[in-house]
Design an enzyme around this catalytic site. Structure first.
Site, PDB file in Angstrom:
ATOM      1  N   ASP A   1      46.479  73.452  26.428  1.00 20.00           N
ATOM      2  CA  ASP A   1      45.520  74.101  25.556  1.00 20.00           C
ATOM      3  C   ASP A   1      46.776  75.128  24.678  1.00 20.00           C
ATOM      4  O   ASP A   1      47.767  75.729  24.922  1.00 20.00           O
ATOM      5  CB  ASP A   1      44.845  75.292  26.145  1.00 20.00           C
ATOM      6  CG  ASP A   1      43.937  74.385  27.175  1.00 20.00           C
ATOM      7  OD1 ASP A   1      43.583  73.628  26.973  1.00 20.00           O
ATOM      8  OD2 ASP A   1      43.634  75.442  28.390  1.00 20.00           O
TER       9      ASP A   1
ATOM     10  N   ASP B   1      44.139  69.297  24.493  1.00 19.44           N
ATOM     11  CA  ASP B   1      42.951  69.712  25.184  1.00 19.44           C
ATOM     12  C   ASP B   1      42.272  70.780  24.559  1.00 19.44           C
ATOM     13  O   ASP B   1      41.610  70.728  23.320  1.00 19.44           O
ATOM     14  CB  ASP B   1      43.452  70.235  26.732  1.00 19.44           C
ATOM     15  CG  ASP B   1      42.475  70.494  27.638  1.00 19.44           C
ATOM     16  OD1 ASP B   1      41.349  69.846  27.489  1.00 19.44           O
ATOM     17  OD2 ASP B   1      42.695  71.126  28.710  1.00 19.44           O
TER      18      ASP B   1
ATOM     19  N   ASP C   1      41.361  78.104  25.812  1.00 17.44           N
ATOM     20  CA  ASP C   1      40.578  77.954  26.928  1.00 17.44           C
ATOM     21  C   ASP C   1      40.511  79.230  27.873  1.00 17.44           C
ATOM     22  O   ASP C   1      41.503  79.665  27.989  1.00 17.44           O
ATOM     23  CB  ASP C   1      40.846  76.853  27.749  1.00 17.44           C
ATOM     24  CG  ASP C   1      40.095  75.461  27.284  1.00 17.44           C
ATOM     25  OD1 ASP C   1      39.772  75.633  25.929  1.00 17.44           O
ATOM     26  OD2 ASP C   1      40.453  74.572  27.882  1.00 17.44           O
TER      27      ASP C   1
ATOM     28  N   ARG D   1      32.355  72.649  21.637  1.00 21.18           N
ATOM     29  CA  ARG D   1      32.713  73.564  22.526  1.00 21.18           C
ATOM     30  C   ARG D   1      33.209  74.725  21.456  1.00 21.18           C
ATOM     31  O   ARG D   1      34.323  75.189  21.529  1.00 21.18           O
ATOM     32  CB  ARG D   1      33.906  73.259  23.419  1.00 21.18           C
ATOM     33  CG  ARG D   1      33.675  72.300  24.568  1.00 21.18           C
ATOM     34  CD  ARG D   1      34.847  72.053  25.552  1.00 21.18           C
ATOM     35  NE  ARG D   1      34.502  71.093  26.263  1.00 21.18           N
ATOM     36  CZ  ARG D   1      35.113  70.434  27.358  1.00 21.18           C
ATOM     37  NH1 ARG D   1      36.512  70.944  27.435  1.00 21.18           N
ATOM     38  NH2 ARG D   1      34.891  69.855  28.172  1.00 21.18           N
TER      39      ARG D   1
HETATM   40 CA    CA Z   1      42.003  73.415  29.050  1.00 24.28          CA
END
Ligand code: CA
Length: 420
Positions: A199, A238, A242, A294
């Site tokens: 991330d 990714d 996050d 997301r």
């Molecule tokens: Ca992640």
């Protein structure tokens, strides 16, 4: 004498010791968020390459520190600053061709990859991780220098806040946290999928974090240009940001999320019940452009989502924006969506085992919409109706504008290089 027309006060103002305003979202709760504002002069750094950045981060120490980033820093470099490509990290005979041959579903089946190529992939990935994973400790401010035309950039890195408290990241362009060595997971989602590692920013058990005027994207390597292997897109990235593992008290403001698939996961698993009562996050005045899904997807947390701008360009891949997950409590106010014709209002909200969503003041292509009513009218058979009662009302926030006004302001002022 200052040059005519130069905004002298803009040059003079030192924003590196700015702290989060007292009511500005969940990160203002309790002790608030001051980052490295208490740093003594010996712990104020200006860094221009990976080695300097790593030295300033000090292994994630909690010494108050201010790290100013100048120019462009590439995390995929050796200690001499020379560029490291994926081939430089590959070791123990790893090759993508051999990896694909070894774990092709029609011969390997659905067992987890193991053996020579998977071991080599792991060893290679560890070598990249050692360069690109940068631990950010407590009481740290990271601030990019530069103006909109000359913003500080950190590329290829994953800033990781693990158990850190009191961190500020501002005015920085963090791009292309590119994983050279995705792993094949045959049992993900029924068809199997590629899992990538990094991330751009990862909060794990982190508290009191303010992310402001940051630009997060895949710029440099777009996943839409990547090939398909085993019938699945070989994603290289990714999350952009996050927030997991009982992280709490986070404010994300005036930031720009762009050109990416899975932008922001708040809560990584339905079984992570330690997240209950945590994952309290405020997202305001952010832009999400060319983000597939997301934005955010939430489990457990009380998330205040106001005055954000969403743009789906014509032809861009899109799945949904708000993911209403297990025990999530999204409180959304005055957000604006601009989409092409094939994206409908019913597409914006997706529920996975969520039970409630508060939303008011949403605008969709210039018109007011009630996304809750639309979701409940058009949700698929597998999704439950959502109630409007999320069990809380936000109290920590700045002025909440109309969706229209916020949409214009965010378009002009969100992202790195745009701190007023
Ligand atoms: Ca992640």
């Amino acid at each position: 004498m200052a040059a005519l027309g130069a905004p002298a006060n803009a040059e003079a103002r030192d924003i590196s010791r700015d702290t989060l305003a007292p009511n500005d979202g969940w990160a203002a709760h309790g002790t608030g968020t001051t980052g490295g504002a208490a740093a003594d002069d010996d712990h104020v750094y200006t860094v221009t390459d990976r080695a300097e950045l790593v030295r300033a981060l000090d292994g994630g120490s909690d010494t108050p520190k201010i790290i100013k980033v100048a120019g462009t820093i590439d995390a995929n470099t050796d200690d001499d600053g020379d560029r490291l490509g994926c081939a430089d990290y590959a070791t123990d005979g790893y090759s993508l061709t051999k990896y694909l041959a070894a774990y092709a579903p029609h011969t390997w089946g659905s067992a987890k990859p193991s053996g020579v190529q998977e071991e080599a992939r792991k060893a290679s990935a560890d070598r990249q991780g050692e360069r690109v994973e940068l631990t950010v400790g407590s009481n740290t401010t990271i601030l990019g220098l530069g103006d909109p035309k000359n913003t500080a950039v950190v590329k290829g890195a994953s800033l990781q806040l693990k158990g850190a408290d009191n961190v500020i990241v501002r005015n920085l362009d963090l791009r292309d946290a590119y994983d050279c060595f995705p792993v094949w997971q045959p049992n993900t989602g029924g068809l199997g999928d590629w899992k990538t590692a990094y991330d751009n920013i990862w909060l794990s058990g982190a508290t009191h974090v303010w992310i402001d005027h940051v630009t997060l994207s895949d710029k440099g390597h777009l996943d839409e240009d990547e090939p398909t292997y085993f019938g699945r897109n070989y994603l290289r990235h990714d999350g952009l940001l996050d927030i997991t593992n009982a992280s709490d008290l986070v404010t994300v403001s005036w930031s720009r999320f762009a050109d990416h698939d899975k932008a922001m996961l708040i809560g990584s698993s339905d079984s992570a019940t330690g997240d209950r009562g945590k994952l309290r996050v405020t997202l305001h005045h952010n832009e999400f452009t060319s983000v597939v899904q997301r934005a955010p997807r939430v489990r457990f947390g009380q998330v205040h989502l106001y005055n954000n701008r969403y743009v789906v360009p014509d032809g861009a891949p899109y799945r949904y924006s708000w993911g209403v997950g297990t025990e999530s409590a999204l409180y959304a106010e005055n957000n604006a969506f601009t989409t092409p014709g094939h994206v409908e209002a019913a597409d914006l909200v997706k529920s996975w085992n969520g039970s409630a969503l508060h939303q008011t003041g949403t605008r969709f292509n210039g018109y007011p919409v009630d996304l809750l009513a639309i979701h409940n009218a058009y949700n698929s058979g597998s999704e439950r109706d959502l109630s409007a009662d999320v069990g809380w009302t936000p109290t920590l926030h700045t002025v909440i504008d109309s969706a229209e006004a916020a949409d214009r302001a965010v378009a002009g002022d969100a992202g790195a290089g745009r701190i007023p």
